[in-house]
Scaffold this active site. Sequence first.
Site, PDB file in Angstrom:
ATOM      1  N   TYR A  40       3.030  -1.704  21.729  1.00 16.03           N
ATOM      2  CA  TYR A  40       3.471  -0.191  22.311  1.00 16.03           C
ATOM      3  C   TYR A  40       4.612  -0.215  23.321  1.00 16.03           C
ATOM      4  O   TYR A  40       5.612  -1.198  23.004  1.00 16.03           O
ATOM      5  CB  TYR A  40       2.292   0.949  23.331  1.00 16.03           C
ATOM      6  N   LYS A  95     -10.662   9.036  -2.725  1.00  9.89           N
ATOM      7  CA  LYS A  95      -9.855   8.352  -3.497  1.00  9.89           C
ATOM      8  C   LYS A  95      -9.247   7.541  -2.592  1.00  9.89           C
ATOM      9  O   LYS A  95      -8.488   6.424  -3.600  1.00  9.89           O
ATOM     10  CB  LYS A  95      -8.588   9.635  -3.863  1.00  9.89           C
TER      11      LYS A  95
END
Length: 763
Positions: A40, A95
């Site tokens: 970060y 899925k």
Amino acid sequence: MDKNSKRLEALLYHAKPTPGKIQVVPTKKYATQRDLSLAYSPGVAEPCLEIAKDINNVYKYTAKGNLVAVISNGTAVLGLGDIGPEASKPVMEGKGLLFKIFAGIDVFDIEVGTKNIEEFIQTVKNIAPTFGGINLEDIKAPESFEIERRLVEELNIPVMHDDQHGTAIISSAALLNALELAGKKPKDLKVVVSGAGSAALACANMYILLGVKLENILMFNSKGVLTKDNPSLSVLQLRYAIDKKPMSLEEALVGADVFLGLSSGDIMTPKMLLGMAKNPIVFAMANPNPEIDYNLAIATRKDVIMATGRSDHPNQVNNVLGFPYIFRGALDVRATKINEAMKMAAVRALAALAKEHVPEQVNIAYGATKLTFGRDYIIPSPFDPRLITVVAPAVAKAAMDSGVALNPILDWNKYEEELLDRMGNDNKMVRLMINRAKMDPKRIVFAEADHLDVLKAAQVVYEEGIGFPILLGKKEVILELKKELGFDADVPIIDPKTSDEEPRRNKFAKVYWSTRQRRGISLFDAQNLMRERNYFAAMLVNEGEADALLTGHSRSYPSVVKPMLQLIDKAPGVSLIATTNMMMTNRGPMFLSDTAINTNPSADDLAKIAIMTANAAKMFGIEPVIAMISFSNFGSSTNESASKVREAVDYLHKHHPEMVIDGEIQADFALNPEMLKAKFPFSKLAGKKVNVLIFPNLESANITYKLLKELNKVDSIGPIMLGMGKPVHIFQLGASVEEMVNMAAIAVIDAQEKEKKKLKATK
């Protein structure tokens, strides 16, 4: 299991231990402040600036290139209909799970709260910069057609509505091969389609691309054949509407070559099937009940070539054969779309794969069946490990040839290696194993069935068709637990201590006494021992009243293994009993031996353990590459422990030169092919992926497998008994339900193999 119990099981699966089925996992180190400052602020600014200079750098510095959005508005969820976006989320997560396990693709599922076409399209377009591809899912027709058309046109990343094109691609591959077997050509076909939804329309469209003539396709919905005077038809349905007067499905099927069913169960009668042309092709894909039952169809016509959507019949039209690998190929070349050329490449790759020699691993999944191209094998099995290296490259090449690939592949051999490495994260072995067991289920004694988890495992084994449980334990306890679990199947329950079992106890005692009377066992001792569940269970197997035995959940391993070694003979030609654990690692299945029996094996013992483990690996379709583990490398120590490993390897090199085995070698070198090749290029293991580790003693093997299991959360199957004359396997103390179910599958496969050897020996 009753309906309510199944419902509760499904809810618990999704709720525990963590709600949902997918999670985000970091791919970079984050242990130190330095790591976090790179992940970060301030380090993250550097890739941001590079992407700002060139937007294509987003693929270099972020996960976009391997990230697909599975997007739905919940308007056509499975067979449940319009249940809303929140209710569709479990399906979208599912899925995502399939994308990950079959092709290594990461997924965010996105549920959109609108039924308005324009709002939906704009939502997807607005979030598209996040993703490398878009998989549209469970959106009702006709809106789904317009949504997909617009997004394909307006986005520069792959977009596909799998409900339409997945079924079309798989069934088209099946059709190509079925036509070859039937001796027919696409241009001559008369095709009848039952169903006029998105999947049926997509299938018909693709069949036309294969050469079927539009005028030779008759399409039906629930009201009958589509006719042009029907005002309720969509523009896409009108393409298949006829001017002729309405006809029944039975009339339409007279002389038809192909029946494509994407509608509802049991609407096709034997009479309809008999009216079709010679070598009829029937794709009855309604789930769970096909338009005509598979067995009924086969009994009605011997010349029928049939596919269904079910896994328990040959030729399953399963979308998982397509979408993971289509997106894999599209992502890997950074295709701007999934076009017709790419879909057709997938069709032809799948059709061609069914004609190739089937790997032993896939044959093994189907038991004794040797799969070869023919009426019962016109499309590959979802278990086929070659799918990713066949379909994905075909799609990638088609994207390049059709001009939609922004990052063309230059080294196809390297690409195939990368695809195989991705498959290391997918653990298909359990699915292969359970499927194989189901091909020929056996009678399994669960010796501790009055324990809740053991009984639950027996219930799963029964309901999944893995085996036929025989439940041992206190009958009243078992009956109470069965009621609690909703396990209402009528399976045998035996309490060895009851008076009802006295005749069988006495019979077993006499048999046992006859083998042990010169080893300090009296008939009275034998009769008392037969009251003990493990002795009684072992005799059930010995006397042919059961095919396999599972025990050990509630007792320490040494106390359970003792009666097994006393009552069960070794397999013919075997002088040593050992165990192996199959570890489901992120590099694929690995066998670790000996994890439970031999405390300090000799060099001779180690050689025998290696041979037995190699045979066990082959039983599961895995070609063994064996490292004999030590704390030293190739003679670097003269310690007795290292020397015995070296001696075992020397023996095996001399007497079994066909084995890919080497050592003594340290574990890190064994598991790091680059390190091994650089330091020890002479080794038989150089350049190979080790999948079997033989340890110098029980202590090191047992500690290693348990550390892997607990620290890395690696699934373990075992200990699998090696060298026993009967299929007897012992759980680790406190084994989970899942572990016991997997061991049941192992026991069934073991019984199948021993039965085959026995039959072979009698011929």
